[in-house]
Design an enzyme around this catalytic site. Structure first.
Site, mmCIF file in Angstrom:
data_model
loop_
_atom_site.group_PDB
_atom_site.id
_atom_site.type_symbol
_atom_site.label_atom_id
_atom_site.label_comp_id
_atom_site.label_asym_id
_atom_site.label_seq_id
_atom_site.Cartn_x
_atom_site.Cartn_y
_atom_site.Cartn_z
ATOM 1 N N ALA A 118 0.784 -1.233 0.000
ATOM 2 C CA ALA A 118 0.000 0.000 0.000
ATOM 3 C C ALA A 118 0.819 1.288 0.000
ATOM 4 O O ALA A 118 0.251 2.359 -0.200
ATOM 5 C CB ALA A 118 -0.935 -0.001 1.217
ATOM 6 N N TYR A 119 2.134 1.201 0.203
ATOM 7 C CA TYR A 119 2.897 2.444 0.354
ATOM 8 C C TYR A 119 4.145 2.550 -0.516
ATOM 9 O O TYR A 119 4.375 3.573 -1.145
ATOM 10 C CB TYR A 119 3.296 2.635 1.822
ATOM 11 C CG TYR A 119 2.144 3.004 2.716
ATOM 12 C CD1 TYR A 119 1.667 4.310 2.770
ATOM 13 C CD2 TYR A 119 1.520 2.039 3.502
ATOM 14 C CE1 TYR A 119 0.603 4.657 3.584
ATOM 15 C CE2 TYR A 119 0.445 2.370 4.323
ATOM 16 C CZ TYR A 119 -0.007 3.682 4.361
ATOM 17 O OH TYR A 119 -1.066 4.018 5.161
ATOM 18 N N ILE A 120 4.970 1.517 -0.530
ATOM 19 C CA ILE A 120 6.271 1.639 -1.188
ATOM 20 C C ILE A 120 6.103 1.694 -2.706
ATOM 21 O O ILE A 120 5.422 0.865 -3.300
ATOM 22 C CB ILE A 120 7.193 0.480 -0.778
ATOM 23 C CG1 ILE A 120 7.509 0.593 0.724
ATOM 24 C CG2 ILE A 120 8.487 0.503 -1.581
ATOM 25 C CD1 ILE A 120 8.351 -0.531 1.274
#
Length: 314
Positions: A272-274
């Site tokens: 969800a972020y990187i």
């Protein structure tokens, strides 16, 4: 879009399951292509064609802990993944302006500006979700804006921050006396009012307005922060580990370290972020390890941002 109740492979127009959706409805075509996890309850499927579902929200359900889970089409997920690259670059370009805003407000006599300065310093230090009052009321989950004085404890020459955030994850942060945040945070804490909000002069509207001046969203800071923290961990591991493990192993280790710092699972960090382009660069540059050994972290960040920018413009 209409919302249909899902049960055992069938769709209904009502929660009582008394009005079945006709089998000719195009939403049934979606069910042929997606698998709805059996552990979900109270599943809602949104009326649309299969083609439309590829870029939209498809269904929502509650997991075993009562948390609402959202499932999107493949194209939506792809767009969201590519957006992380853009977010990282966008925030990186304005991060110095954000730091200057903090410098200008962190000791301000105006209570609102002072609290905005402390808020932004905490956000850029720990990358905590903002938190909304409605989530506090509905789920008893806390974010940065809904921290209360009771979540902040002074112990010897350090400040301990403890709260339960989204998905019931327990967050713990420590601010040492040498940290720039220490004195402003002490000034803010109201020890005689444990149930009062730490940022009692702020509101969602005031925070959004402060962040909008930089052309970003508050959630973008968290995305940037996770990537920045991951890259720092990766760079540090290259500098300190001997022998150097395989790249994929080191990426996995760095993701786990990042998740521990930010306060979520390694899976969420990666999924969800990187930024995918960051992982791509770390994986495919065969000379990267030798390069990192000879450069500073700031130089490493410039390598990453240049790569992402060039990839976006090809």
């Amino acid at each position: 879009m209409r919302a249909f109740t899902y049960k055992d492979g069938k769709l209904y127009e009502d929660k009582e399951l008394t009005i079945p959706v006709h089998c000719s409805n195009p939403t049934y075509e979606i069910l042929k292509h997606v698998k709805i996890p059996s552990h979900l309850t109270d599943v809602i499927v949104y009326e649309q064609t299969y083609e439309q579902s590829l870029s939209r929200l498809i269904f929502v359900g509650l997991d075993s802990k009562g948390r609402r889970q959202y499932f999107y089409g493949k194209m939506h997920v792809q767009r969201r993944n590519s957006a992380r690259d853009t977010i990282f670059i966008k925030v990186h370009r304005v991060i110095d302006k954000i730091h200057k805003f903090i410098d200008d407000t962190i000791e301000h006599k105006n209570d609102v500006l002072f609290q905005l300065g402390v808020f932004m310093l905490m956000e850029t230090s720990f990358f905590i979700r903002m938190g909304k009052v409605k989530y506090l009321k509905e789920n008893d989950t806390v974010g940065l804006l809904t921290l209360k004085n009771k979540n902040i404890v002074r112990e010897n020459r350090k400040i301990l921050i403890h709260f339960v955030g989204k998905d019931k994850i327990i967050h713990n942060f420590t601010v040492h006396s040498s940290n720039r945040l220490y004195k402003p945070l002490l000034r803010l804490i109201g020890r005689k009012e444990p149930d009062s909000f730490l940022f009692h002069k702020l509101s969602e509207k005031k925070v959004y307005k402060a962040v909008q001046q930089f052309g970003i969203r508050l959630k973008d800071l968290r995305t940037y922060g996770v990537n920045y923290t991951f890259l720092y961990n990766f760079w540090t591991n290259v500098k300190s580990l001997n022998p150097i493990p395989p790249i994929k192993k080191m990426i996995s280790t760095s993701i786990k370290q990042t998740a521990d710092i930010v306060g979520h699972t390694p899976s969420i960090s990666k999924r969800a972020y990187i930024a995918n382009t960051v992982l791509e660069y770390l994986t495919h540059d065969s000379e990267l390890i030798n390069t990192i050994r000879d450069i500073s972290f700031d130089e490493f960040i410039r390598l990453i941002t240049d790569y992402i920018t060039n990839t976006q413009t090809v």
